[in-house]
Design an enzyme around this catalytic site. Structure first.
Site, PDB file in Angstrom:
ATOM      1  N   ASP A   1      38.423  38.189  33.700  1.00  0.00           N
ATOM      2  CA  ASP A   1      37.022  38.487  33.399  1.00  0.00           C
ATOM      3  C   ASP A   1      36.663  38.475  31.916  1.00  0.00           C
ATOM      4  O   ASP A   1      35.485  38.537  31.561  1.00  0.00           O
ATOM      5  CB  ASP A   1      36.633  39.841  34.006  1.00  0.00           C
ATOM      6  CG  ASP A   1      37.628  40.946  33.652  1.00  0.00           C
ATOM      7  OD1 ASP A   1      37.963  41.113  32.463  1.00  0.00           O
ATOM      8  OD2 ASP A   1      38.088  41.647  34.580  1.00  0.00           O
TER       9      ASP A   1
ATOM     10  N   HIS B   1      46.511  34.913  34.190  1.00  0.00           N
ATOM     11  CA  HIS B   1      45.860  34.151  35.255  1.00  0.00           C
ATOM     12  C   HIS B   1      44.647  33.371  34.754  1.00  0.00           C
ATOM     13  O   HIS B   1      43.826  32.927  35.568  1.00  0.00           O
ATOM     14  CB  HIS B   1      45.476  35.080  36.411  1.00  0.00           C
ATOM     15  CG  HIS B   1      46.660  35.718  37.061  1.00  0.00           C
ATOM     16  ND1 HIS B   1      46.605  36.924  37.734  1.00  0.00           N
ATOM     17  CD2 HIS B   1      47.959  35.324  37.129  1.00  0.00           C
ATOM     18  CE1 HIS B   1      47.813  37.237  38.194  1.00  0.00           C
ATOM     19  NE2 HIS B   1      48.643  36.285  37.830  1.00  0.00           N
TER      20      HIS B   1
ATOM     21  N   CYS C   1      30.720  17.307  35.058  1.00  0.00           N
ATOM     22  CA  CYS C   1      30.736  17.200  33.608  1.00  0.00           C
ATOM     23  C   CYS C   1      29.532  16.404  33.112  1.00  0.00           C
ATOM     24  O   CYS C   1      29.224  15.323  33.632  1.00  0.00           O
ATOM     25  CB  CYS C   1      32.031  16.520  33.157  1.00  0.00           C
ATOM     26  SG  CYS C   1      32.146  16.234  31.379  1.00  0.00           S
TER      27      CYS C   1
ATOM     28  N   THR D   1      47.553  48.302  38.228  1.00  0.00           N
ATOM     29  CA  THR D   1      48.182  47.210  38.966  1.00  0.00           C
ATOM     30  C   THR D   1      49.126  47.775  40.015  1.00  0.00           C
ATOM     31  O   THR D   1      49.831  48.755  39.767  1.00  0.00           O
ATOM     32  CB  THR D   1      48.946  46.255  38.024  1.00  0.00           C
ATOM     33  OG1 THR D   1      49.693  45.311  38.806  1.00  0.00           O
ATOM     34  CG2 THR D   1      49.894  47.005  37.093  1.00  0.00           C
TER      35      THR D   1
END
Length: 240
Positions: free
Chosen positions: A107, A122, A151, A192
């Site tokens: 994020d 990640h 694109c 976690t």
């Protein structure tokens, strides 16, 4: 909250000069971003296919329309703001006491809070790359590129720089994270479940004796920690 444990942690933070923070989805839930495995997480919701199938490399290639609809509606939170944990970590870095943040989150909230030394295992929703010509797009730009993002330079498909199921972690990011953990004099692991590998094995690289686990529920690695707090991360960081 266990005041003795909190006092010990506060003392370790005060003494430390090379803090490394290793965080998972629980770091961002207090910013309004749901995790995958919680009660309200993606794995508890019903979709046409399991979430781990939809956000796989194979699914991205075969069913891009469904993939990107899921990605936009379930994985993007552009209005989310850093919480006390993000802010405090950025402060420690400015003070020269925090070596790095290692995160499983995509994020970008650590950077939004001001952190610079961040290893994103990640990837990040804020980086998006054309698979044909390599043109780069911000999250804001990505959201304007269409249902299946195209694109503007060459017409190729634009892929978020996030690690999907079936894809390997970035080698340089992993090596940077492991190097930081090996040099840490205090390793704080928080938010976690420590059930996702290879990331959960990173703890084994820490050579010191000040490993702290902060998670609302017990983890499979609690037994190797020098200090465990089963508390809300924000409530702990408010006191540090």
């Amino acid at each position: 909250m266990d005041e003795d444990k909190l006092k010990r942690l506060a003392g370790w933070v005060e003494e430390a000069r090379r803090i490394v923070f290793f965080g998972g989805a629980g770091v961002s839930t207090e910013s309004g971003i749901p995790d995958f495995r919680g009660v309200d997480g993606l794995y508890s919701q019903k979709f046409s296919d399991p979430p781990e199938t939809i956000i796989s490399h194979t699914y991205y290639l075969r069913k891009p329309k469904v993939f990107f609809e899921f990605y936009r509606t379930r994985m993007l939170y552009p209005d989310a703001q850093p919480n006390i944990a993000h802010i405090k970590l950025a402060q420690w870095e400015r003070e020269g006491r925090l070596l790095a943040v290692v995160t499983q989150n995509i994020d970008g909230l650590h950077q939004k809070a001001g952190s610079r030394a961040v290893y994103e295992l990640h990837g990040s929703v804020h980086r998006n790359t054309c698979q044909r010509c390599g043109a780069r797009y911000s999250l804001e730009e990505f959201l304007t590129l269409g249902e299946v993002p195209v694109c503007r330079v060459c017409g190729g498909r634009v892929k978020p720089d996030v690690v999907l199921y079936e894809e390997p972690l970035d080698h340089a990011t992993v090596e940077g994270a492991l190097d930081a953990i090996r040099r840490a004099d205090l390793l704080i692991v928080a938010g976690t479940s420590l059930t996702v590998y290879p990331a959960a094995a990173f703890l084994d690289e820490y050579p010191g004796n000040r490993l702290v686990l902060i998670n609302k529920t017990p983890t499979p690695r609690d037994d190797i920690a020098n200090l465990t707090l089963h508390e809300k991360l924000g409530e702990v960081f408010e006191r540090l």
